[in-house]
Design a protein around this motif. Structure first.
Motif, PDB file in Angstrom:
ATOM      1  N   SER A 231       0.709  -1.247   0.241  1.00  0.00           N
ATOM      2  CA  SER A 231       0.088   0.053  -0.212  1.00  0.00           C
ATOM      3  C   SER A 231       0.972   1.674  -0.060  1.00  0.00           C
ATOM      4  CB  SER A 231      -0.884  -0.207   1.487  1.00  0.00           C
ATOM      5  OG  SER A 231      -2.415  -1.281   1.266  1.00  0.00           O
ATOM      6  N   GLN A 262     -12.344  -6.278   1.583  1.00  0.00           N
ATOM      7  CA  GLN A 262     -11.270  -4.922   2.236  1.00  0.00           C
ATOM      8  C   GLN A 262     -10.509  -4.319   1.273  1.00  0.00           C
ATOM      9  OE1 GLN A 262      -9.607  -5.411   5.848  1.00  0.00           O
ATOM     10  NE2 GLN A 262     -10.252  -3.852   6.597  1.00  0.00           N
ATOM     11  N   HIS A 265     -12.326  -2.396  -1.438  1.00  0.00           N
ATOM     12  CA  HIS A 265     -13.005  -0.800  -1.036  1.00  0.00           C
ATOM     13  C   HIS A 265     -12.397  -0.002  -0.872  1.00  0.00           C
ATOM     14  CE1 HIS A 265     -16.212   1.476   0.604  1.00  0.00           C
ATOM     15  NE2 HIS A 265     -15.637   1.630   1.821  1.00  0.00           N
ATOM     16  N   VAL A 266     -10.620  -0.558  -0.300  1.00  0.00           N
ATOM     17  CA  VAL A 266      -9.780   1.012   0.123  1.00  0.00           C
ATOM     18  C   VAL A 266      -9.278   1.716  -0.735  1.00  0.00           C
ATOM     19  CG1 VAL A 266      -7.659   1.358   1.105  1.00  0.00           C
ATOM     20  CG2 VAL A 266      -9.449  -0.257   2.192  1.00  0.00           C
ATOM     21  N   HIS A 269     -10.836   3.462  -3.667  1.00  0.00           N
ATOM     22  CA  HIS A 269     -11.659   5.232  -2.696  1.00  0.00           C
ATOM     23  C   HIS A 269     -10.114   6.040  -2.393  1.00  0.00           C
ATOM     24  CE1 HIS A 269     -15.005   3.054  -1.539  1.00  0.00           C
ATOM     25  NE2 HIS A 269     -15.898   4.407  -1.653  1.00  0.00           N
ATOM     26  N   LEU A 270      -9.041   5.188  -1.567  1.00  0.00           N
ATOM     27  CA  LEU A 270      -7.543   5.452  -1.784  1.00  0.00           C
ATOM     28  C   LEU A 270      -7.428   6.205  -3.098  1.00  0.00           C
ATOM     29  CD1 LEU A 270      -5.630   4.557   1.055  1.00  0.00           C
ATOM     30  CD2 LEU A 270      -6.532   6.617   0.740  1.00  0.00           C
ATOM     31  N   PRO A 383      -4.207   6.637   6.093  1.00  0.00           N
ATOM     32  CA  PRO A 383      -5.661   6.027   6.694  1.00  0.00           C
ATOM     33  C   PRO A 383      -4.365   5.640   7.976  1.00  0.00           C
ATOM     34  CG  PRO A 383      -6.662   5.397   5.001  1.00  0.00           C
ATOM     35  CD  PRO A 383      -5.243   6.135   4.738  1.00  0.00           C
ATOM     36  N   GLU A 385      -5.565   3.210   9.879  1.00  0.00           N
ATOM     37  CA  GLU A 385      -5.853   2.220  10.143  1.00  0.00           C
ATOM     38  C   GLU A 385      -5.033   0.764   9.253  1.00  0.00           C
ATOM     39  OE1 GLU A 385      -7.750   4.107   9.632  1.00  0.00           O
ATOM     40  OE2 GLU A 385      -9.146   3.952   8.141  1.00  0.00           O
ATOM     41  N   LEU A 386      -5.008   1.465   7.965  1.00  0.00           N
ATOM     42  CA  LEU A 386      -4.265   0.233   7.528  1.00  0.00           C
ATOM     43  C   LEU A 386      -2.449   1.208   7.371  1.00  0.00           C
ATOM     44  CD1 LEU A 386      -4.848  -0.241   4.167  1.00  0.00           C
ATOM     45  CD2 LEU A 386      -3.031   2.037   3.416  1.00  0.00           C
ATOM     46  N   ARG A 389      -2.074  -1.593  10.887  1.00  0.00           N
ATOM     47  CA  ARG A 389      -2.663  -2.857  10.045  1.00  0.00           C
ATOM     48  C   ARG A 389      -1.448  -3.857  10.134  1.00  0.00           C
ATOM     49  NH1 ARG A 389      -5.171  -4.116   5.095  1.00  0.00           N
ATOM     50  NH2 ARG A 389      -6.143  -5.744   5.327  1.00  0.00           N
TER      51      ARG A 389
END
Ligand code: XMP
Length: 514
Positions: A231, A262, A265-266, A269-270, A383, A385-386, A389
């Motif tokens: 990421s 997930q 989804h992330v 959006h990102l 973010p 939470e990412l 992780r």
């Protein structure tokens, strides 16, 4: 990173070499570990501000002991020799090395003869970590003894004129009380470093380099796992070249519960880049059928990844560069670039790009430790939470199922893992425990459920605290939490009938079971 202040660490095979790199970076000076036999001109071409010689298992008197070109000491670059590095320096510069009367191992009180220069700011007497059988018995000409212990008359020596410092103890180990101060003194007083290496500077540099490499029209294919590393790579490349980045995410059916959705989804959006999700679980399970050997599993998964990627890449048409989230521990533990032994073959190093026919690689995190990657992710505005992780290995749940991997077993480990994660998060411990997961052990055991005899699987809980994932301690989870997790797993997960707790540190165990 040509303009960055840099320290080279010559690896003589010592167990603490990576720690030296970390301590230096903690002082905001970039450092790289290189093999001890790197030719001197190549070392100099990297323009280091200083060179650190690590410890190592050999005796300098062994016929096949690693030696370096003594011209290194004449190159005008400050040198810090640690343990073996000290003894080698003494020998090469005309001093003497002898077997110590008593082997020193563990915490030892070192008396500092001065409080300036390398030892500036340190106490007269300081607890230091020692681990040696040989020691310097006579300094080379031009050197001064600056520290001693009861058993070791030359615990540290220095030549101010040549800017060469040597210590018999290990300043990189946290058991050495004032070790970081000594390393700082070397970096700032001897090497003249300013300590300007920050994650924002690293990010700027990396983005610029990617732009330069890829040019105005080049395209990049990124192997995305959805974990922290890939990421962060996605963020760097997106910032560098925008929509010329395409991400391919292979779902091998061995991901954690809900993870595949997930990730999609992330990412949608990102980063508004082209995102391809390839569902290949059937193929992976078919190829893993009957396979029990951990290394074989890794190789099969690595090979299947390549095949699935190849198919996706062909559909995409020609891409110029291949990017992946390889980080420093992957490089080190695969035995590349240093003298470390191969511990596990990490599938994300090597194979894939070559197999796909890519000669051009982009691996911007290759020199970063895990916690540095997280700091970089934060500096890039990802973010929390990412970024925070917990890591998840590329081969996924396959290496958390001991023995043959089947969809049914994957389901058991996935469900038990989801319960463990849920309970850890509910207790607020997810910020303190660095990695936690369940393992489907190969052991079946007898139990009773209702009035029935059962013969079902044993689930192990693995939870560790660690900074860098190179060493780790088992997390002291509260009993109540363990009790809740255990009870939920045996009640909610079909075919799980017993729960055990893994209480082993790394080393000697690794974090994963395979
Ligand atoms: P070990 O088990 O070697 O794990 O102590 C150290 C860290 O690396 C992760 N790990 C992997 N990560 N590909 C990865 O991307 C792999 O093949 C792999 N094997 C282990 C592990 O989860 C831990 O965080």
């Amino acid at each position: 990173m040509s303009n960055t202040e840099k320290i080279l660490i010559l690896d003589f095979g010592g167990q603490y070499t990576q720690l030296i790199a970390r301590r230096v970076r903690e002082c905001h000076v970039y450092s790289e570990v290189v093999p001890w036999n790197m030719p001197l001109p190549e070392m100099l071409s990297r323009n280091p501000r200083g060179i650190i010689l690590s410890g190592g298992p050999s005796s300098v008197h062994d016929a096949d002991a690693p030696r370096i070109d003594p011209a290194l000491y004449e190159a005008g670059i400050p040198v810090l020799g640690i343990c073996y590095g000290m003894q080698l320096t003494a020998l090469l510069l005309g001093g003497a090395v002898e077997k110590a009367k008593e082997r020193e191992y563990g915490r030892v009180t070192v008396r500092m003869k001065e409080q300036t220069g390398l030892l500036g700011g340190m106490q007269r007497s300081s607890s230091c970590w020692m681990s040696h059988t040989w020691q310097v018995s006579a300094c080379p000409p031009g050197f001064r003894i600056i520290a001693e212990t009861d058993n070791c008359p030359v615990a540290a020596m220095v030549s101010d004129e040549k800017k060469i410092c040597c210590v018999q103890f290990h300043p990189e180990v946290t058991h050495t009380e004032e070790g970081t101060m000594l390393i700082r003194n070397f970096l700032f007083r001897f090497c003249g470093c300013s300590g300007d290496w920050t994650m924002s500077a690293f990010a700027e540099n990396a983005i610029r380099q990617i732009r330069e490499t890829v040019g105005d029209t080049g395209t990049v294919l990124l192997a995305l796992s959805g974990g922290v590393d890939s990421s962060v790579v996605a963020a760097l490349i997106y910032k560098a070249i925008g929509k010329r980045l395409t991400c391919v995410f292979v779902d091998h059916g061995l991901l954690r519960k809900g993870e595949s959705d997930q990730v999609c989804h992330v990412f949608s959006h990102l980063f508004p880049v082209r995102f391809i999700r390839s569902d290949a679980s059937e193929r992976f399970f078919a190829d893993l059928k009957g396979v029990t050997d951990p290394e074989e599993k890794r190789h099969i998964i690595g090979r299947d990844f390549i095949e699935v990627f190849r198919a996706e890449a062909i559909k995409l048409g020609k891409m110029d560069y291949f990017a992946q989230g390889t980080i420093y521990p992957d490089v080190i533990e695969s035995g590349q670039g240093t003298n470390a032994a191969v511990i596990k073959s990490h599938h994300n190093v090597g194979g894939l790009p070559r197999e796909l026919g890519f000669t051009e690689l982009i691996e911007p995190l290759r020199m970063l430790f895990k916690d540095e990657v997280r700091a970089l992710g934060e500096a890039l505005g990802l973010p929390r939470e990412l970024v925070r992780r917990q890591p998840f290995p590329g081969p996924g749940l396959a290496i958390r199922i001991i023995g043959e991997v089947t969809p049914e077993k994957a389901e058991i480990v996935r469900e038990s893992d989801a319960i463990f994660r849920e309970e850890i998060a509910a207790s607020g411990l997810d910020r303190h425990v660095n990695q936690y997961f369940t393992v489907l052990t190969g052991i079946q055991s007898v139990g009773v459920m209702g009035d029935e005899r059962t013969y079902d699987y044993t689930i192990a809980l693995r939870a560790v605290t660690t900074d860098d994932f190179m060493t780790a301690d088992w997390a002291r989870l509260p009993y109540d939490l363990i009790a809740r997790v255990s009870s939920r797993i045996v009640n909610e997960v079909p075919h799980a009938s017993r729960v055990v707790l893994d209480v082993t540190t790394k080393p000697p165990a690794s974090i994963e079971w395979e």
